[in-house]
Design a protein around this motif. Structure first.
Motif, PDB file in Angstrom:
ATOM      1  N   ILE A   1       0.860  -1.177   0.000  1.00  0.00           N
ATOM      2  CA  ILE A   1       0.000   0.000   0.000  1.00  0.00           C
ATOM      3  C   ILE A   1       0.904   1.237   0.000  1.00  0.00           C
ATOM      4  N   ARG A   2       0.658   2.153  -0.923  1.00  0.00           N
ATOM      5  CA  ARG A   2       1.475   3.379  -0.996  1.00  0.00           C
ATOM      6  C   ARG A   2       0.966   4.398   0.015  1.00  0.00           C
ATOM      7  N   LEU A   3       1.909   4.972   0.767  1.00  0.00           N
ATOM      8  CA  LEU A   3       1.527   5.879   1.841  1.00  0.00           C
ATOM      9  C   LEU A   3       1.018   7.212   1.315  1.00  0.00           C
ATOM     10  N   PHE A   4       1.749   7.830   0.376  1.00  0.00           N
ATOM     11  CA  PHE A   4       1.344   9.122  -0.169  1.00  0.00           C
ATOM     12  C   PHE A   4       1.225   9.022  -1.686  1.00  0.00           C
ATOM     13  N   PRO A   5       0.195   9.640  -2.275  1.00  0.00           N
ATOM     14  CA  PRO A   5       0.006   9.565  -3.733  1.00  0.00           C
ATOM     15  C   PRO A   5       1.187  10.178  -4.486  1.00  0.00           C
ATOM     16  N   GLN A   6       1.405   9.700  -5.714  1.00  0.00           N
ATOM     17  CA  GLN A   6       2.524  10.169  -6.515  1.00  0.00           C
ATOM     18  C   GLN A   6       2.066  10.581  -7.909  1.00  0.00           C
ATOM     19  N   THR A   7       2.438  11.785  -8.307  1.00  0.00           N
ATOM     20  CA  THR A   7       2.347  12.280  -9.694  1.00  0.00           C
ATOM     21  C   THR A   7       1.016  11.987 -10.381  1.00  0.00           C
TER      22      THR A   7
ATOM     23  N   ASP B   1       4.659   1.409   1.062  1.00  0.00           N
ATOM     24  CA  ASP B   1       5.586   1.983   0.099  1.00  0.00           C
ATOM     25  C   ASP B   1       5.643   3.498   0.298  1.00  0.00           C
ATOM     26  N   LEU B   2       6.866   4.047   0.276  1.00  0.00           N
ATOM     27  CA  LEU B   2       7.065   5.479   0.464  1.00  0.00           C
ATOM     28  C   LEU B   2       8.080   5.962  -0.561  1.00  0.00           C
ATOM     29  N   VAL B   3       7.724   6.988  -1.320  1.00  0.00           N
ATOM     30  CA  VAL B   3       8.588   7.508  -2.375  1.00  0.00           C
ATOM     31  C   VAL B   3       9.068   8.902  -1.987  1.00  0.00           C
ATOM     32  N   PHE B   4      10.391   9.115  -2.037  1.00  0.00           N
ATOM     33  CA  PHE B   4      10.985  10.430  -1.798  1.00  0.00           C
ATOM     34  C   PHE B   4      11.527  10.976  -3.111  1.00  0.00           C
ATOM     35  N   GLY B   5      11.371  12.266  -3.311  1.00  0.00           N
ATOM     36  CA  GLY B   5      11.907  12.905  -4.509  1.00  0.00           C
ATOM     37  C   GLY B   5      10.900  13.796  -5.193  1.00  0.00           C
ATOM     38  N   PRO B   6       9.747  13.257  -5.617  1.00  0.00           N
ATOM     39  CA  PRO B   6       8.753  14.118  -6.270  1.00  0.00           C
ATOM     40  C   PRO B   6       8.294  15.237  -5.327  1.00  0.00           C
ATOM     41  N   GLY B   7       8.241  16.448  -5.852  1.00  0.00           N
ATOM     42  CA  GLY B   7       7.819  17.583  -5.041  1.00  0.00           C
ATOM     43  C   GLY B   7       8.854  18.049  -4.046  1.00  0.00           C
ATOM     44  N   TRP B   8      10.141  17.760  -4.330  1.00  0.00           N
ATOM     45  CA  TRP B   8      11.175  18.073  -3.347  1.00  0.00           C
ATOM     46  C   TRP B   8      11.310  19.573  -3.095  1.00  0.00           C
ATOM     47  N   THR B   9      10.952  20.419  -4.052  1.00  0.00           N
ATOM     48  CA  THR B   9      11.035  21.862  -3.831  1.00  0.00           C
ATOM     49  C   THR B   9       9.944  22.347  -2.878  1.00  0.00           C
ATOM     50  N   LYS B  10       8.790  21.674  -2.896  1.00  0.00           N
ATOM     51  CA  LYS B  10       7.688  22.039  -2.016  1.00  0.00           C
ATOM     52  C   LYS B  10       6.793  20.819  -1.830  1.00  0.00           C
ATOM     53  N   PRO B  11       7.110  19.951  -0.868  1.00  0.00           N
ATOM     54  CA  PRO B  11       6.304  18.755  -0.649  1.00  0.00           C
ATOM     55  C   PRO B  11       4.858  19.118  -0.319  1.00  0.00           C
ATOM     56  N   PRO B  12       3.902  18.354  -0.811  1.00  0.00           N
ATOM     57  CA  PRO B  12       2.485  18.640  -0.517  1.00  0.00           C
ATOM     58  C   PRO B  12       2.187  18.471   0.967  1.00  0.00           C
ATOM     59  N   ARG B  13       1.152  19.156   1.425  1.00  0.00           N
ATOM     60  CA  ARG B  13       0.827  19.162   2.847  1.00  0.00           C
ATOM     61  C   ARG B  13       0.369  17.795   3.357  1.00  0.00           C
ATOM     62  N   CYS B  14      -0.079  16.936   2.458  1.00  0.00           N
ATOM     63  CA  CYS B  14      -0.533  15.618   2.907  1.00  0.00           C
ATOM     64  C   CYS B  14       0.620  14.727   3.353  1.00  0.00           C
ATOM     65  N   GLN B  15       1.848  15.087   2.983  1.00  0.00           N
ATOM     66  CA  GLN B  15       3.011  14.294   3.397  1.00  0.00           C
ATOM     67  C   GLN B  15       3.405  14.703   4.808  1.00  0.00           C
ATOM     68  N   ASN B  16       2.699  14.151   5.767  1.00  0.00           N
ATOM     69  CA  ASN B  16       2.968  14.406   7.172  1.00  0.00           C
ATOM     70  C   ASN B  16       2.610  13.163   7.965  1.00  0.00           C
ATOM     71  N   ILE B  17       3.008  13.127   9.194  1.00  0.00           N
ATOM     72  CA  ILE B  17       2.734  11.955  10.029  1.00  0.00           C
ATOM     73  C   ILE B  17       1.852  12.352  11.210  1.00  0.00           C
ATOM     74  N   LYS B  18       0.831  13.168  10.948  1.00  0.00           N
ATOM     75  CA  LYS B  18      -0.124  13.532  11.985  1.00  0.00           C
ATOM     76  C   LYS B  18      -0.917  12.301  12.416  1.00  0.00           C
ATOM     77  N   PRO B  19      -1.391  12.287  13.659  1.00  0.00           N
ATOM     78  CA  PRO B  19      -2.113  11.101  14.156  1.00  0.00           C
ATOM     79  C   PRO B  19      -3.314  10.701  13.308  1.00  0.00           C
TER      80      PRO B  19
END
Length: 278
Positions: free
Chosen positions: A98-104, A130-148
């Motif tokens: 399962i991918r944690l955050f949507p990509q592209t 699954d977790l992907v780092f790299g896309p949106g590196w200049t300004k990661p989207p707000r959904c990429q967080n680990i809030k409860p």
């Protein structure tokens, strides 16, 4: 006389037809026995699970994607067959990655990633993420967080986290492209903080797999920082297939001052005695 000849011919024809019929049975459709329903749950559980895998597993991580209406939704019709089939099938479906955050795609800036949209009992059975780092590196989207409210605290069966790095903005080649106020370490620490948060919220994690594109150095700043974070969390680290055989240069070690002085036969415990001959 002609009438007797016709009679004889008719008798002979009947005899031949009977012989042929007995030798070659008629192909006319015979009434079929009534069909009985296939008792699926009479199959061994191992075979049922294998069938579920063939029907439900996709060839890529499950993510929020516009193609899900065509690729995923028809598979989930299996959940509606019966309560028992739902109980067995959903555990198999969510056993895949399962991918944690949507990509592209158009869900990239969504407020609620897939995990947050799932009911708790579905989150409980996820074991690979699954977790992907790299896309949106200049300004990661707000959904990429680990809030409860993301739902990681409910992933009590999560055992493996697969991390894939597409680019490493810490490299000098990205100088001048990082945006206002960003340094070479900005995105690196963003990724590290995200990984630390996952490790804190999911104590059941056992293995972290790290992989990257060939352009990303195995011992570059980002991968090295992720590796140290995994080791600090006392998790098992394995390299993905693209980095297993990577012959990248070794990461430079931090040498303590005392060790450097000792290697040069210089001690800081006693002053040097210098003898001067007249």
């Amino acid at each position: 006389m002609a009438r007797n000849r016709k009679t004889a011919t008719s008798v002979n024809s009947s005899t031949v037809s009977s012989a042929l019929s007995s030798r070659y049975p008629s192909r006319a459709s015979s009434p079929e026995p009534p069909r009985r329903p296939f008792r699926f749950f009479d199959l061994p559980s191992e075979l049922r699970l294998r069938i579920y895998e063939e029907l439900l597993w996709a060839n890529r991580p499950v993510d929020l994607d516009p193609d899900n209406f065509r690729m995923i939704l028809p598979r989930l019709a299996l959940f509606l067959v019966s309560r028992r089939m739902h109980e067995e099938a959903y555990r198999v479906f969510f056993a895949q990655t399962i991918r944690l955050f949507p990509q592209t795609n158009r869900f990239y800036h969504t407020k609620k990633p897939l995990l947050q949209r799932l009911p708790i009992h579905y989150r409980n059975v996820i074991n690979t993420m699954d977790l992907v780092f790299g896309p949106g590196w200049t300004k990661p989207p707000r959904c990429q967080n680990i809030k409860p409210d993301l739902g990681l605290l409910d992933c009590t069966n999560l055992r493996t986290l697969k991390i894939f790095v597409t680019i490493d903005p810490s490299e000098p080649v990205f100088n001048g492209f990082r945006g206002e106020g960003a340094t070479e370490d900005t995105y690196k620490w963003f990724c590290v903080d995200l990984l630390r948060g996952i490790l804190e919220q999911v104590p059941s994690l056992e293995t972290i797999e790290i992989d990257a594109n060939t352009s990303v150095k195995k011992h570059g700043p980002l991968l090295s920082a992720l590796r140290r974070t995994v080791e600090a969390g006392k998790k098992r680290l394995i390299w993905g297939p693209r980095k297993q055989l990577d012959t990248d240069e070794e990461e430079p070690e931090i040498v303590a001052l005392d060790g450097a002085m000792a290697s040069m036969a210089i001690s800081n415990e006693a002053p040097l005695a210098v003898t001067v001959q007249a």
